[in-house]
Scaffold this motif. Sequence first.
Motif, PDB file in Angstrom:
ATOM      1  N   PRO A  62       0.811  -1.208   0.000  1.00 34.28           N
ATOM      2  CA  PRO A  62       0.000   0.000   0.000  1.00 34.28           C
ATOM      3  C   PRO A  62       0.854   1.272   0.000  1.00 34.28           C
ATOM      4  N   TRP A  63       0.368   2.281  -0.695  1.00 31.03           N
ATOM      5  CA  TRP A  63       0.997   3.597  -0.728  1.00 31.03           C
ATOM      6  C   TRP A  63       0.259   4.489   0.270  1.00 31.03           C
ATOM      7  N   ARG A  64       0.909   4.771   1.393  1.00 33.54           N
ATOM      8  CA  ARG A  64       0.281   5.596   2.431  1.00 33.54           C
ATOM      9  C   ARG A  64       0.478   7.090   2.186  1.00 33.54           C
ATOM     10  N   LYS A  65       1.664   7.464   1.695  1.00 30.14           N
ATOM     11  CA  LYS A  65       1.989   8.880   1.497  1.00 30.14           C
ATOM     12  C   LYS A  65       2.142   9.175   0.014  1.00 30.14           C
ATOM     13  N   GLY A  66       1.854  10.388  -0.367  1.00 28.00           N
ATOM     14  CA  GLY A  66       1.921  10.817  -1.753  1.00 28.00           C
ATOM     15  C   GLY A  66       1.081  12.083  -1.920  1.00 28.00           C
ATOM     16  N   PRO A  67       0.629  12.394  -3.104  1.00 29.84           N
ATOM     17  CA  PRO A  67       0.565  11.541  -4.301  1.00 29.84           C
ATOM     18  C   PRO A  67       1.802  11.668  -5.202  1.00 29.84           C
ATOM     19  N   PHE A  68       1.957  10.617  -6.025  1.00 33.14           N
ATOM     20  CA  PHE A  68       2.955  10.592  -7.074  1.00 33.14           C
ATOM     21  C   PHE A  68       2.244  10.305  -8.392  1.00 33.14           C
ATOM     22  N   GLN A  69       2.843  10.740  -9.491  1.00 29.51           N
ATOM     23  CA  GLN A  69       2.319  10.387 -10.809  1.00 29.51           C
ATOM     24  C   GLN A  69       3.459   9.825 -11.644  1.00 29.51           C
ATOM     25  N   ILE A  70       3.286   8.582 -12.064  1.00 30.09           N
ATOM     26  CA  ILE A  70       4.292   7.917 -12.901  1.00 30.09           C
ATOM     27  C   ILE A  70       3.730   7.868 -14.316  1.00 30.09           C
ATOM     28  N   PHE A  71       4.320   8.637 -15.211  1.00 22.87           N
ATOM     29  CA  PHE A  71       3.815   8.787 -16.573  1.00 22.87           C
ATOM     30  C   PHE A  71       2.375   9.306 -16.485  1.00 22.87           C
ATOM     31  N   ASP A  72       1.382   8.585 -16.962  1.00 22.78           N
ATOM     32  CA  ASP A  72       0.002   9.074 -16.891  1.00 22.78           C
ATOM     33  C   ASP A  72      -0.769   8.445 -15.732  1.00 22.78           C
ATOM     34  N   ASN A  73      -0.086   7.737 -14.848  1.00 22.98           N
ATOM     35  CA  ASN A  73      -0.752   6.980 -13.792  1.00 22.98           C
ATOM     36  C   ASN A  73      -0.562   7.658 -12.439  1.00 22.98           C
ATOM     37  N   LEU A  74      -1.674   8.045 -11.832  1.00 25.24           N
ATOM     38  CA  LEU A  74      -1.638   8.703 -10.536  1.00 25.24           C
ATOM     39  C   LEU A  74      -1.609   7.655  -9.426  1.00 25.24           C
ATOM     40  N   SER A  77      -2.349   8.041  -3.182  1.00 24.93           N
ATOM     41  CA  SER A  77      -2.050   7.457  -1.869  1.00 24.93           C
ATOM     42  C   SER A  77      -3.181   7.697  -0.878  1.00 24.93           C
ATOM     43  N   GLU A  78      -3.153   6.909   0.213  1.00 24.27           N
ATOM     44  CA  GLU A  78      -4.187   7.072   1.249  1.00 24.27           C
ATOM     45  C   GLU A  78      -4.206   8.494   1.788  1.00 24.27           C
ATOM     46  N   TRP A  79      -3.035   9.028   2.079  1.00 29.64           N
ATOM     47  CA  TRP A  79      -2.923  10.409   2.583  1.00 29.64           C
ATOM     48  C   TRP A  79      -2.566  11.352   1.431  1.00 29.64           C
ATOM     49  N   ASN A 252     -10.797  14.519   2.711  1.00 32.22           N
ATOM     50  CA  ASN A 252      -9.977  14.996   1.589  1.00 32.22           C
ATOM     51  C   ASN A 252      -8.507  14.665   1.813  1.00 32.22           C
ATOM     52  N   GLU A 253      -8.138  14.554   3.087  1.00 34.46           N
ATOM     53  CA  GLU A 253      -6.730  14.337   3.423  1.00 34.46           C
ATOM     54  C   GLU A 253      -6.389  12.859   3.592  1.00 34.46           C
ATOM     55  N   GLN A 254      -7.305  12.085   4.154  1.00 26.17           N
ATOM     56  CA  GLN A 254      -7.059  10.659   4.388  1.00 26.17           C
ATOM     57  C   GLN A 254      -8.294   9.878   3.949  1.00 26.17           C
ATOM     58  N   ARG A 255      -8.092   8.950   2.999  1.00 25.09           N
ATOM     59  CA  ARG A 255      -9.232   8.200   2.481  1.00 25.09           C
ATOM     60  C   ARG A 255      -8.752   6.933   1.787  1.00 25.09           C
ATOM     61  N   LYS A 256      -9.688   6.005   1.614  1.00 27.00           N
ATOM     62  CA  LYS A 256      -9.369   4.749   0.945  1.00 27.00           C
ATOM     63  C   LYS A 256      -9.273   4.989  -0.561  1.00 27.00           C
ATOM     64  N   THR A 257      -8.228   4.440  -1.171  1.00 31.92           N
ATOM     65  CA  THR A 257      -8.064   4.509  -2.619  1.00 31.92           C
ATOM     66  C   THR A 257      -7.654   3.116  -3.117  1.00 31.92           C
ATOM     67  N   GLU A 258      -7.562   2.976  -4.431  1.00 29.69           N
ATOM     68  CA  GLU A 258      -7.160   1.685  -5.002  1.00 29.69           C
ATOM     69  C   GLU A 258      -5.699   1.359  -4.713  1.00 29.69           C
ATOM     70  N   TRP A 259      -4.959   2.314  -4.172  1.00 31.12           N
ATOM     71  CA  TRP A 259      -3.532   2.120  -3.938  1.00 31.12           C
ATOM     72  C   TRP A 259      -3.207   1.674  -2.519  1.00 31.12           C
ATOM     73  N   ILE A 260      -4.239   1.383  -1.727  1.00 37.13           N
ATOM     74  CA  ILE A 260      -3.982   0.837  -0.399  1.00 37.13           C
ATOM     75  C   ILE A 260      -4.758  -0.468  -0.239  1.00 37.13           C
ATOM     76  N   ASN A 261      -4.404  -1.199   0.806  1.00 37.81           N
ATOM     77  CA  ASN A 261      -5.135  -2.405   1.166  1.00 37.81           C
ATOM     78  C   ASN A 261      -5.846  -2.142   2.483  1.00 37.81           C
ATOM     79  N   GLY A 262      -7.109  -2.489   2.582  1.00 34.68           N
ATOM     80  CA  GLY A 262      -7.809  -2.323   3.850  1.00 34.68           C
ATOM     81  C   GLY A 262      -8.521  -0.995   3.982  1.00 34.68           C
ATOM     82  N   GLU A 263      -8.763  -0.590   5.235  1.00 29.98           N
ATOM     83  CA  GLU A 263      -9.637   0.540   5.538  1.00 29.98           C
ATOM     84  C   GLU A 263      -8.858   1.851   5.661  1.00 29.98           C
ATOM     85  N   SER A 264      -9.630   2.950   5.736  1.00 31.37           N
ATOM     86  CA  SER A 264      -9.044   4.255   5.991  1.00 31.37           C
ATOM     87  C   SER A 264      -9.995   5.046   6.891  1.00 31.37           C
ATOM     88  N   LEU A 265      -9.810   6.374   6.931  1.00 32.82           N
ATOM     89  CA  LEU A 265     -10.453   7.221   7.928  1.00 32.82           C
ATOM     90  C   LEU A 265     -11.956   6.995   8.050  1.00 32.82           C
TER      91      LEU A 265
END
Length: 293
Positions: A62-74, A77-79, A252-265
Amino acid sequence: MHKNRITIKQKLEAKNIASLRHKIASMPKDKYNITIDDIIKIESSDIEYKEDIINLAYELKPWRKGPFQIFDNLINSEWNSSIKYNIIKNHLNINNKIVADIGCNNGYYMFRMLELNPKKIIGFDPSAHCFCQFDFINHFIDSKIKFEMLGIQDLTHYDIKFDTILCLGVLYHRTNPIDCLKILKQALNLNGELILDCLIIDSIKPIALSPLSYAKMKNVYFIPSISALRNWLERANFKDIEIIATKKTNLNEQRKTEWINGESLESFLDKNNPAKTIEGYQAPKRIYLKAKG
């Protein structure tokens, strides 16, 4: 008797980390266009390796911190760590200075600080997974940032002292926060500065919450009021304590996205009253401050 025995799970994790590090080292060393802003962007016109690189980014979840963009792919991150960075950015006086980021995770804040021209940045985090993510991003950026797989306690024996130390989201995970602040103080050069972010509770009294679980986190030990935190800092011999901001954590600051596993805020709050955690405590609120060593 079995204290130091390596479990099967640990062996598998170590094997997986070794495999990931090998894949990272095998990525092409082409020239990339780097944009360091709220989203750290890595771009290239060479499409030959793009799919392999994106697949590796997914393997590093899981990506907890970010965001990063690699080429066209965002990498969403959770945070959204840009929110925290932008709160402290104008209080970072680090031009030509030696900086430490304690609990640096994958290095998002360190990469952002490159724009402020520090002399040296060293990150400390004992997580091999975070180190892999840092290696992955730094493979493209090719910075001189150093990542140490060490914890806050290791600063006591570290052979470098710092002009500025960032300690973001760490203190409430420590069983003895005053001792930790003393370690940070000792790791600063004369007149060095600490930038601190900590969960707080609303109270005018110098008290701290000590929960068994907070927002489903078992590793939160003490959440102070602002006056208690000031007392901790003064006991550790910090001075000139200045509050930068206080802020409630929102979706807006902490939420579940496809880039993490499990739950968020959202899953950590009371569904009927989001002003409370699922355990019935005050929902997460943070203080950002700086103090002189």
